[in-house]
Each structure stands twice: as structure tokens, then as C-alpha cells.
Design a protein around this motif. Structure first.
Motif, short mmCIF file in Angstrom:
data_model
loop_
_atom_site.label_atom_id
_atom_site.label_comp_id
_atom_site.label_asym_id
_atom_site.label_seq_id
_atom_site.Cartn_x
_atom_site.Cartn_y
_atom_site.Cartn_z
N ARG A 87 0.86 -1.19 0.00
CA ARG A 87 0.00 0.00 0.00
C ARG A 87 0.89 1.24 0.00
NH1 ARG A 87 -0.38 -1.74 5.53
NH2 ARG A 87 0.32 -0.14 7.01
N GLN A 88 0.33 2.36 -0.42
CA GLN A 88 1.10 3.59 -0.49
C GLN A 88 1.30 4.16 0.91
OE1 GLN A 88 -0.45 6.59 -3.11
NE2 GLN A 88 1.02 8.13 -2.47
N VAL A 110 -1.22 11.27 -6.85
CA VAL A 110 -2.61 10.83 -6.65
C VAL A 110 -3.49 11.22 -7.84
CG1 VAL A 110 -4.65 11.07 -5.17
CG2 VAL A 110 -2.36 11.04 -4.15
N TYR A 111 -4.32 10.27 -8.26
CA TYR A 111 -5.34 10.51 -9.29
C TYR A 111 -6.53 11.10 -8.55
CZ TYR A 111 -8.66 9.12 -13.05
OH TYR A 111 -9.62 9.07 -14.04
N GLU A 113 -10.10 13.12 -7.61
CA GLU A 113 -11.50 13.16 -8.08
C GLU A 113 -11.84 14.51 -8.69
OE1 GLU A 113 -13.93 10.85 -8.19
OE2 GLU A 113 -12.45 9.36 -7.61
N ALA A 145 2.72 3.77 -5.26
CA ALA A 145 1.73 4.77 -5.66
C ALA A 145 1.12 4.49 -7.04
CB ALA A 145 2.37 6.16 -5.66
N ASN A 148 -3.11 3.38 -7.04
CA ASN A 148 -4.21 4.34 -6.97
C ASN A 148 -4.67 4.81 -8.36
OD1 ASN A 148 -4.38 7.67 -7.06
ND2 ASN A 148 -5.84 6.77 -5.62
N PRO A 149 -3.77 5.29 -9.24
CA PRO A 149 -4.26 5.74 -10.56
C PRO A 149 -4.84 4.61 -11.40
CG PRO A 149 -1.86 5.87 -10.43
CD PRO A 149 -2.36 5.62 -9.04
N ARG A 151 -6.48 1.91 -10.32
CA ARG A 151 -7.81 1.59 -9.80
C ARG A 151 -8.81 2.69 -10.14
NH1 ARG A 151 -6.51 0.88 -4.68
NH2 ARG A 151 -6.89 3.05 -4.13
N ALA A 152 -8.40 3.95 -9.91
CA ALA A 152 -9.31 5.07 -10.17
C ALA A 152 -9.66 5.15 -11.66
CB ALA A 152 -8.68 6.37 -9.70
N THR A 256 0.79 10.27 -14.12
CA THR A 256 -0.39 10.07 -13.27
C THR A 256 -1.40 11.19 -13.49
OG1 THR A 256 0.88 8.88 -11.57
CG2 THR A 256 -1.18 9.94 -10.87
N ARG A 260 -5.50 11.37 -15.32
CA ARG A 260 -6.71 12.05 -14.81
C ARG A 260 -7.27 13.02 -15.85
NH1 ARG A 260 -10.81 13.51 -14.23
NH2 ARG A 260 -11.91 14.41 -12.42
#
Length: 472
Positions: A87-88, A110-111, A113, A145, A148-149, A151-152, A256, A260
Motif C-alpha cells: 500500500r502507499q 494521486v489521481y 477526483e 503509488a 491508486n491511478p 484503480r481510479a 499520473t 486524470r
């Protein structure tokens, strides 16, 4: 006396932060990580990213006692323990006080929202990158890290199924056409001079010109979507050129953020290509497991996007990762599928503009790397030779393919040919700012270690020292 990096003793940290670091102790215990293995992996990851450190068990003891490591070491420690725990982690999670001079380095992993926050992050990252490099520092590549991108992005893809569209053609002299013209110019410069020669210009244009366009209100929805896709392409180019310049942590962050922006542009072909870039980065930095996962996510993204060339590249990235993992069967299967996708393409004019540069010669070059990594010297020689002949106008590709060809000769115990070919690769690097090309030659030079008594090897090492540095 302690070794020194950037004017600082390598084994020392800054003043104590005020007591035992219980958060770091808890993470070490949870990860089942010994002091020695943590120090070793921190040194390894740091060296991969251009930071020479020499930490040991005593260094870890001092960190646990409350000493704050210098520079980017807290981020590297977080990356190492994040690998172990799956995990990050951030430096703050491990009890290290946040470095308030570089907060954007964490946010850019981080990706997000909120796309307005993404634009703000990208503008700040670019501005800091160009104007205040000493504050940004050598940000590390963080394998943990990457989840996260992925999955998002895949969640967005599922939720927006049926709502994505291919990139439309652009006409007139509006902002979209202007941005794409600049992209074409940057592409040409990158191909001829390497990412190191064009990186700053891409970042400057993206952060100072394109991001403000997207922050303005009143743009028509169709044009705004195309602007987002173009901005995503530029951010991916900033990432790729950072990678080519050896700025691996920045490459990860720009790619990353590109992913987005690509969601706002609703462009699955481009999304797949950004994931291909991240896959290439992860595999090259010693994480082929992550490289394979990213290629797989890209294939899922582009499967129904109508771009056989885009899928060809993604299967080539999958093959690259599988070869690095030492899996010949999976590598061969991925290369066969890439070949099928190439055959299925109706030609570049029927493809997205983002993938028109891909062709048979690109696949040859990637196949040669796979064969080299699997020790299939004859196949590597054949495909690398074809790639060399095909890319006479692209010096970076020439240098990389010649380096692979030199290794194929060496694997067949043809030392004189190997060194002659590597020397040609060295000559091809003249005027090209590409750390990837340099690393390809360093890989070859490292394979010569057992034959350094040979005069031809000593001469190559002497001649290459200016470009490649001193051999280890």
C-alpha cells in the motif's frame, strides 16, 4: 570519514525530531523488515533514481531514535516499506515531519477526483519543476503509488462505459489546433534530440499556457473535451521526456496527472498509451510485476477503442515485462498478439493521432529487448539489426537498438563485433539528451565486467567514460 553526496555526509541525518519514531518502528514490525534489509533497499532504490547513499543498520537505528534523514530519503523509505506492505505510504505515515517546501511532490502521485484540483496540482508541479528545482528536489519513483491511478482509472472506465468517444478531427485555427501543432513540434524535437533537450519547453507550455486555458470558463463542451485530451497528451509527454532525462519520480507524477486529464478528455486510446508509458517506466526501474499489471490495465482500456496500433504497443509492453520476469512462454504469446494487432491495423490514417508513430519497426525494437532479456541472442541480433537499419533518422532509437545488438553479439561470444557496435551506439548519442540511451549502453558495459583485461574492452571503457561515467 563518511562518504559525501551533494555536499552532505551520506550516512548522517539532520537533527533529532524529538523522541523515538514509533510510527516507523510499527511499520517495520508489520512489514517484517530487518534494519539491514531496509537500509539495503533504500540504497538500491536511491541509486536507481540518481541518489548515491550508503545507509546501514546503524542508520536505521538512528531513524528509529528520532533522527530525520536528509533530502528525499524519507520518501524513499516510504516507497520501500510501501512495497513490502502493498500500500502507499507517505513520510508522514512513518513519523517523519512533512517537508513543507515540496508538498506538490506527494499530491502529484494521486489521481484526484476533483479535476480543478488536478489542474492546480499540475500547474504547481510544472512551475516548481521549472522555477524552483532546489525546492522540488530529486523526487523518487514510488512503486506503491501506481495502484491508486490504475484503480481510479479503471473504475472511471467501467462507470463511463458507452460514454467515451474517439478523438475528432480538428480544423480551423482555434486553441485545440494550436495545442496539437505544438505537440507535433515537441514530438519531432524529442525524436531528434531526446527528452532531455525538450523537457523544459514541454513543461513550460503545459503549465503556463494550456492549464490556464482549461481553467477558463465558457469553452464549448466539445472543444473543452478535446483540450483536455491534448493536455493529457502534453502531460504524458512531460512524463516521457522526464523519464528520458532520468527524472523518474517526475515522470511518474506527470503521467499520473495525464491519466486524470485523459478521463476528462474521454479518450480511451490515449489512456491506454499513458498506461503503456507507466508500464515501460515501472519495468525499466526494476518493477516488471507492476509493468505487467499496468500493461494489462491498458489493454482493458483500449480493447474496444478501435485502435489496433495502440493495442500493439500495450502487448509489446506486456511482453517487455514478462521477459524481465523471465517468462519466455508469456513473452512469446504477448509478442504474437502484438503482431496480430499490427496486422489488423488499416494504416496510420485510420488510427488516432496519438498512435500513428507506431509501426512494424517499433515492434521489432521492443521485441529485440525482450529477446535480449531472455538470452535469445540470435533472435535479438536479427530484430535489433532490422531496427538499426530502419531508424537511421532517429538517433535515440539508433543508440538503444545498437546497444541491444551489441549485447546480442556479446551473448554469442563475438567480443570485437560487440564493442564495435557499442562504439557506434556511443557515436549516435552525440547531441542527444537521453538518459534511456545512456542506460542501455551502461547495461552493455556492465556485461563486459568479466572481460576487462581485454585491450578492446579497456579502450571502450576509456572512450565511453565521458558519456557513461566511470565503470563500477
Amino acid at each position: 570519514m563518511a562518504a559525501v553526496t551533494n555536499g552532505q555526509p551520506r550516512n548522517q541525518g539532520s537533527k533529532d525530531s524529538g523522541g523515538p519514531n514509533k510510527a516507523l518502528a510499527a511499520a517495520l514490525k508489520e512489514a517484517g523488515c530487518s534494519y539491514a534489509s531496509l537500509a539495503l533497499r533504500v540504497n538500491e532504490l536511491g541509486r536507481c533514481q540518481g541518489t548515491d547513499t550508503n545507509y546501514d543498520k546503524a542508520s536505521v537505528t538512528r531513524w528509529l531514535q528520532g533522527q530525520q534523514p536528509r533530502g528525499t530519503t524519507p520518501e524513499v523509505i516510504a516507497a520501500v516499506l510501501g512495497e513490502r506492505l502493498g500500500r502507499q505510504l507517505t513520510p508522514a505515515d512513518l513519523g517523519f515531519p512533512p517537508d513543507r517546501g515540496r508538498p506538490v511532490a506527494g499530491r502529484a502521485l494521486v489521481y484526484g477526483e476533483n479535476v480543478a484540483e488536478t489542474l492546480h496540482t499540475l500547474a504547481e508541479l510544472g512551475s516548481t519543476d521549472i522555477s524552483r528545482r532546489t525546492l522540488l528536489g530529486a523526487v523518487p519513483f514510488v512503486p506503491g503509488a501506481l495502484m491508486n491511478p490504475q484503480r481510479a482509472w479503471l473504475l472511471w472506465l467501467v462507470e463511463s462505459q458507452g460514454g467515451t468517444a474517439r478523438l475528432e478531427s480538428v480544423s480551423g485555427s482555434g486553441p485545440v489546433e494550436q495545442v496539437r501543432a505544438m505537440i507535433g513540434m515537441f514530438d519531432e524535437m524529442d525524436n531528434h534530440y531526446g527528452g532531455g533537450g525538450v523537457r523544459t519547453s514541454i513543461v513550460q507550455y503545459l503549465s503556463a499556457e494550456v492549464v490556464p486555458m482549461l481553467q477558463q470558463r465558457g469553452t464549448a463542451p466539445g472543444q473543452r473535451r478535446q483540450l483536455f485530451a491534448s493536455a493529457a497528451r502534453l502531460s504524458a509527454m512531460a512524463g516521457w521526456s522526464s523519464y528520458d532525462a532520468g527524472e523518474y519520480g517526475l515522470a511518474q507524477r506527470y503521467m499520473t496527472q495525464a491519466l486524470r486529464l485523459c478521463a476528462e478528455g474521454r479518450d480511451q486510446v490515449l489512456g491506454g498509451q499513458i498506461l503503456a508509458g507507466l508500464s515501460h517506466l515501472a519495468t525499466s526501474l526494476g518493477r516488471p510485476d507492476e509493468g505487467a499489471a499496468l500493461a494489462r490495465a491498458g489493454i482493458a482500456t483500449a480493447r474496444d477503442a478501435g485502435s489496433p496500433l495502440g493495442l500493439m504497443r500495450l502487448y509489446a509492453m506486456s511482453a517487455r515485462a514478462q521477459a524481465a520476469l523471465g517468462r519466455p512462454r508469456e513473452t512469446a504469446e504477448a509478442l504474437r498478439t502484438a503482431e496480430k494487432q499490427l496486422d489488423a491495423s488499416l494504416g496510420p490514417e485510420h488510427e488516432s493521432p496519438w498512435v500513428r508513430f507506431l509501426d512494424h519497426h517499433y515492434l521489432q525494437a521492443e521485441s529485440a529487448v525482450c529477446f535480449r532479456d531472455l538470452g535469445l541472442a540470435a533472435q535479438a541480433e536479427q530484430t535489433a539489426s532490422e531496427s538499426v537499419r530502419a531508424h537511421t533518422d532517429r538517433r535515440r532509437r539508433q543508440a538503444i537498438s545498437r546497444s541491444v545488438l551489441a549485447t546480442a553479439h556479446l551473448q554469442q561470444n563475438r567480443l570485437d563485433e560487440a564493442v564495435a557496435t557499442a562504439t557506434e551506439a556511443l557515436d549516435a548519442l552525440s547531441g542527444v539528451h537521453s538518459e534511456r540511451s545512456v542506460q542501455a549502453l551502461r547495461d552493455f558495459r556492465g556485461r563486459l565486467a568479466s572481460r576487462r583485461d581485454e585491450p578492446v574492452v579497456r579502450e571502450f571503457e576509456r572512450r565511453s567514460r565521458v558519456v557513461l561515467g566511470v565503470a563500477a
